[in-house]
Design an enzyme around this catalytic site. Structure first.
Site, PDB file in Angstrom:
ATOM      1  N   GLU A  49       0.607  -1.262  -0.048  1.00  0.00           N
ATOM      2  CA  GLU A  49      -0.107   0.022  -0.142  1.00  0.00           C
ATOM      3  C   GLU A  49       0.902   1.143  -0.042  1.00  0.00           C
ATOM      4  OE1 GLU A  49      -4.228  -1.050   2.528  1.00  0.00           O
ATOM      5  OE2 GLU A  49      -2.128  -1.581   3.422  1.00  0.00           O
ATOM      6  N   ASP A  51       4.005   1.456  -1.118  1.00  0.00           N
ATOM      7  CA  ASP A  51       4.390   1.461  -2.642  1.00  0.00           C
ATOM      8  C   ASP A  51       3.485   2.126  -3.542  1.00  0.00           C
ATOM      9  OD1 ASP A  51       6.776   0.495  -1.763  1.00  0.00           O
ATOM     10  OD2 ASP A  51       6.287  -1.685  -2.568  1.00  0.00           O
ATOM     11  N   GLU A 131      21.713 -10.436  -5.415  1.00  0.00           N
ATOM     12  CA  GLU A 131      21.968 -10.837  -4.066  1.00  0.00           C
ATOM     13  C   GLU A 131      20.477 -10.706  -3.915  1.00  0.00           C
ATOM     14  OE1 GLU A 131      25.142  -8.525  -3.066  1.00  0.00           O
ATOM     15  OE2 GLU A 131      23.799  -7.001  -2.072  1.00  0.00           O
ATOM     16  N   LYS A 133      17.431  -9.672  -1.276  1.00  0.00           N
ATOM     17  CA  LYS A 133      17.203  -8.327  -0.422  1.00  0.00           C
ATOM     18  C   LYS A 133      16.187  -8.673   0.653  1.00  0.00           C
ATOM     19  CE  LYS A 133      14.634  -3.675  -1.204  1.00  0.00           C
ATOM     20  NZ  LYS A 133      13.936  -3.852   0.301  1.00  0.00           N
ATOM     21  N   GLU A 191      22.471  -5.628   6.819  1.00  0.00           N
ATOM     22  CA  GLU A 191      20.964  -5.877   7.203  1.00  0.00           C
ATOM     23  C   GLU A 191      20.828  -6.711   8.462  1.00  0.00           C
ATOM     24  OE1 GLU A 191      17.504  -4.036   5.500  1.00  0.00           O
ATOM     25  OE2 GLU A 191      19.302  -4.048   4.900  1.00  0.00           O
ATOM     26  N   LYS A 307      23.174  -5.295  -8.869  1.00  0.00           N
ATOM     27  CA  LYS A 307      24.130  -4.123  -9.024  1.00  0.00           C
ATOM     28  C   LYS A 307      25.397  -4.332  -9.877  1.00  0.00           C
ATOM     29  CE  LYS A 307      24.253  -4.400  -3.869  1.00  0.00           C
ATOM     30  NZ  LYS A 307      25.002  -4.584  -2.635  1.00  0.00           N
ATOM     31  N   LYS A 331      11.309  -6.264  -6.634  1.00  0.00           N
ATOM     32  CA  LYS A 331      10.282  -6.422  -5.628  1.00  0.00           C
ATOM     33  C   LYS A 331       9.302  -7.786  -6.180  1.00  0.00           C
ATOM     34  CE  LYS A 331      10.114  -4.834  -2.264  1.00  0.00           C
ATOM     35  NZ  LYS A 331       9.609  -3.657  -1.595  1.00  0.00           N
ATOM     36  N   CYS A 428     -21.040 -27.379  19.125  1.00  0.00           N
ATOM     37  CA  CYS A 428     -20.272 -27.634  17.747  1.00  0.00           C
ATOM     38  C   CYS A 428     -21.395 -26.818  16.878  1.00  0.00           C
ATOM     39  CB  CYS A 428     -20.408 -29.025  17.287  1.00  0.00           C
ATOM     40  SG  CYS A 428     -20.104 -29.482  15.804  1.00  0.00           S
ATOM     41  N   CYS A 447     -15.253 -31.238  19.027  1.00  0.00           N
ATOM     42  CA  CYS A 447     -16.452 -31.814  18.915  1.00  0.00           C
ATOM     43  C   CYS A 447     -16.252 -33.353  19.042  1.00  0.00           C
ATOM     44  CB  CYS A 447     -17.156 -31.556  17.534  1.00  0.00           C
ATOM     45  SG  CYS A 447     -18.913 -32.444  17.427  1.00  0.00           S
TER      46      CYS A 447
END
EC number: 6.5.1.2
Length: 760
Positions: A49, A51, A131, A133, A191, A307, A331, A428, A447
């Site tokens: 959202e 993005d 690589e 992400k 990261e 890259k 992505k 039930c 049940c």
């Protein structure tokens, strides 16, 4: 959270007032969401959202450049620095990445970048460093004379937050580099994340304590690293992979991939998921391959970073105000979204377990529209702190069943009067009988009316037709519901699901192989179907025949193609191996592995029944590999129920084969060996490979550990192959697997050794 550049048609005219107002509103929205994401680690909307909002802002500014001032979010990196931490100025700026969301967008970016690189350096065609992400928190480490002196978040790219004391608690981050040859001072970018397995285990422990689980690994990692008390950070299973360098004078390298080799030698945790490729086609293949196995990796990923590997070319290509021109992030489709929880209902499974599930506003996630998601049991609902009316985080990883992760707590404020707690029913919803745990220690409510509960019968009939059991394609859930009368809800509340009318044709799965003798009853079965106009539902339902076409006075009803297929597949199912018959009986805890073990040990239903009826049955069954005490008890208890034994008798009388023809010439030379099969084999399905192992005395296990004796790796073997190699487990290809089956483990180890030496 990602941001992508677009290129709409530019105009020099001043924007209309409504466009300017829309732009200002978008800027305000995006700033609000950035603060929630970067400063509070509690996003109000999903990445997808966000993005969409960001791309709309870029579209407007691309058409009216006058709006794209320096204070626009499109000109900024990340978020502002929190006042809770000391500010740190990075020695070299940390940039964001340009994002693309489709392969055509990516191919266009790569072609443009390659053309620019060749224009600057005609003698050198660029190689691409690919690589994964990582979905985590960016961190910058500064080393001076090999010693860690500072750790800082990215912040706005120029100034970050000093989180050194917290970073020191992360075992992956060396405080002193190994070896020698490092520059006097250099920056390492990477990261911080929480591994998927660690995240799941940590959440399970929180739920057991009655605490709310963490929403997702990214927010958990970010929130953990930004704790004011390092002791609290140390309690979280944080990890880090490095993927770049900042200030790097003195490294003496030509390519970024070389920096990874250097950093690995110095003890820094370099990601194992990177590869240098030489063509755009190979980039596409890297993306496709990791898209297939993204859920087998150590950590969550949301895309692939590509890259230019050559550092000199990187420098010449340079940067925009926000992103490098030499790197891009592709992505994958979002697997986590936000949606409204309209209700929490319950469903009754084939063994009587009553499971809450969320009914939500339909939302597109991981390529499919989802309107229902599991909540497991009432304790999970409580621990996740979800209320009916909440905006919730919905996650669907690949083919995994959609799961409600938790509420977006920040959106509750001011909306409390529209929320209500879930209350587990006491009876039930299908048969009306009281619900209770099967045992005092059970968390699950069940049940206990297994014989007469319509919902349980429907689920059992559908399950016996599944691929795991008798593999009857025509006996899916709709057919099972039509045969048994199903759950019986109003079709208008089921989103168009087929709901049968009447009492159903069968009252017990014992009758399933006698359907050919009940054509008159089948011809009367009607189901609710939504009327459709031009391919879209109208919301009006009508009763239509299911198993037979409509008849007339002159012409009686005739069986449909589906019905004829069902009859044909039921006949073929009579010849299925014994283990599939055992699975089809829906004995609690007894799945394919335990069924194979029982079938291999006893060879026939009659022999198994002799054991079950004898004194000491539980003890004998518990000694079988893949069975154990819990399954042994479940098997004995199931066969002690008279109506259960009637199912077996009825199937035998209908001609279901309950004896395997065992090849006595097969040598049991895999006795006691644990063997994992992964990937795709040409001459073996997953089932036939497992059976080949079991009949030779081996154990076909699902996960790789130090106790694994062999890994059989087919095509697209994924992370199990990586783990086996790291543990030194012998790895066999399909040819080696045949050697294992035919000649035994000693010969197979020689084949595995030759393969390892050849690949070294």
């Amino acid at each position: 959270m990602s941001e992508n550049a677009v290129a709409p048609t530019e105009t020099s005219s001043a924007p209309p007032e409504d466009v300017r107002a829309a732009h200002d509103a978008l800027v305000e929205q995006i700033r609000q969401h950035r603060e929630a994401y970067y400063q509070q680690d509690a996003p109000l909307i999903s990445d997808a959202e966000y993005d969409a909002l960001f791309r709309e802002l870029q579209r407007i500014e691309g058409q009216y450049p006058i709006l794209a001032g320096q204070d626009s979010p499109t000109q900024e990196v990340g978020g502002e620095v929190s006042a809770a931490f000391a500010p740190v100025t990075h020695a070299s700026r940390m940039y964001s990445l340009e994002d693309v969301f489709s392969m055509p967008e990516l191919d266009a970016w790569l072609e443009r970048a390659e053309a620019n690189a060749l224009r600057l350096r005609p003698e050198r065609k660029p190689a691409w460093l690919c690589e994964v992400k990582i979905d985590g928190l960016a961190l910058n480490l500064t080393y001076r004379d090999g010693k860690l002196v500072r750790a800082a978040t990215r912040g706005d790219g120029t100034t970050g937050e000093d989180v050194t004391h917290n970073a020191l608690t992360i075992a992956d981050i060396p405080q002193q580099l190994s070896g020698s040859g490092w520059p006097h001072e250099f920056e390492v970018r990477g990261e911080v994340f929480i591994a998927t397995q660690d995240f799941n285990a940590y959440n399970e422990s929180l739920i057991e304590q009655g605490k709310a689980p963490l929403a997702n690994p990214r927010n958990a990692a970010a929130g953990s690293l930004r704790q004011k008390d390092p002791a609290q950070t140390a309690k979280r299973p944080l990890r880090m992979f490095v993927h770049g360098v900042g200030r790097n004078a003195g490294l003496g390298i030509a390519n970024q991939s070389e920096s990874y080799e250097l950093m690995a030698r110095w003890g820094l945790p370099v990601s194992p998921y990177s590869q240098v490729v030489s063509s755009l086609a190979e980039v596409d293949e890297f993306i496709a391959e990791h898209g297939r196995k993204r859920h087998e990796l150590v950590h969550d990923i949301d895309g692939i970073v590509v890259k230019v590997d050559d550092l000199a070319t990187q420098e010449q290509l340079g940067y925009t105000s926000r992103v490098p021109r030499w790197a891009v992030a592709y992505k994958y489709p979002p697997e986590e979204v936000h949606t409204k929880l309209l209700d929490i209902a319950v469903q009754v499974g084939r063994t009587g377990r009553v499971t809450p599930f969320g009914v939500m506003e339909p939302v597109l996630v991981a390529g499919s529209t989802v309107a229902r998601a599991t909540l497991h049991n009432q304790e999970v609902v409580k621990a996740k702190n979800v209320k009916i009316g909440d905006t919730v985080i919905l996650r669907k990883a690949g083919d995994v069943i959609p799961e409600i992760v938790g509420p977006v707590l920040a959106l509750r404020e001011g909306n409390e009067e529209n929320l209500r707690d879930f209350v587990m029913p006491t009876h039930c919803p299908s048969c009306g009988e009281p619900l209770a745990p099967a045992k005092e220690s059970d968390v699950d409510i069940r049940c206990l009316n297994a014989q007469s509960c319509p919902a349980q019968l429907t689920e059992r009939v559908a399950y016996l037709g599944s691929r795991s059991a008798l593999d009857i394609e025509a006996l899916g859930y709709e057919a099972a519901a039509a045969l048994t009368s199903g759950p019986g809800q109003d079709p208008a509340t089921q989103g168009g699901m087929v709901i049968p009318a009447g009492e159903g044709v069968i009252s017990n799965e014992a009758e399933i192989f006698g359907l050919k003798d009940r054509l008159d009853e089948l011809a009367q079965v009607r189901v609710w179907r939504e009327k459709r106009s031009k391919g879209e539902g109208t919301g009006v339902f009508e009763l239509v025949p299911y198993f037979f076409t409509r008849g007339t006075k002159a012409k009686p009803p005739a069986p449909t193609k589906m019905t004829l297929k069902l009859f044909d597949e039921l006949e073929k199912a009579k010849d299925q191996p014994l283990w599939r018959v055992l699975v089809a009986l829906s004995i609690r805890h007894v799945g394919p592995n335990a069924s194979r073990a029982l079938a291999t040990r006893y060879g026939s239903m009659d022999e198994l029944l002799k054991v079950v009826d004898a004194p000491g049955a539980r003890e004998e069954l518990a000694q079988i590999d893949s069975v154990g005490a819990i399954i042994a008890e479940a098997v004995v208890d199931w066969f002690a129920v008279p109506w259960h034994r009637n199912i077996v008798t009825a199937w035998q009388q209908a001609g279901v084969k309950m004896r395997d023809e065992l090849d006595q010439s097969i040598v049991k030379h895999l006795q006691g060996l644990a063997i994992v099969v992964t990937g795709t084999l040409e001459e073996f399905s997953r089932d036939t490979a497992k059976e080949a192992i079991i009949v030779r005395g081996g154990k076909a296990t699902g996960s790789v550990s130090k106790k694994t004796d062999f890994l059989v790796a087919g095509q697209a073997a994924g992370s199990k192959l990586d783990k086996a190699q790291s543990l030194g487990v012998p790895v066999l290809d399909e040819a080696g697997f045949k050697v294992l089956l035919e000649q035994g483990p000693d010969a197979a180890r020689e084949v595995a050794q030759q393969g390892a030496e050849g690949g070294a």
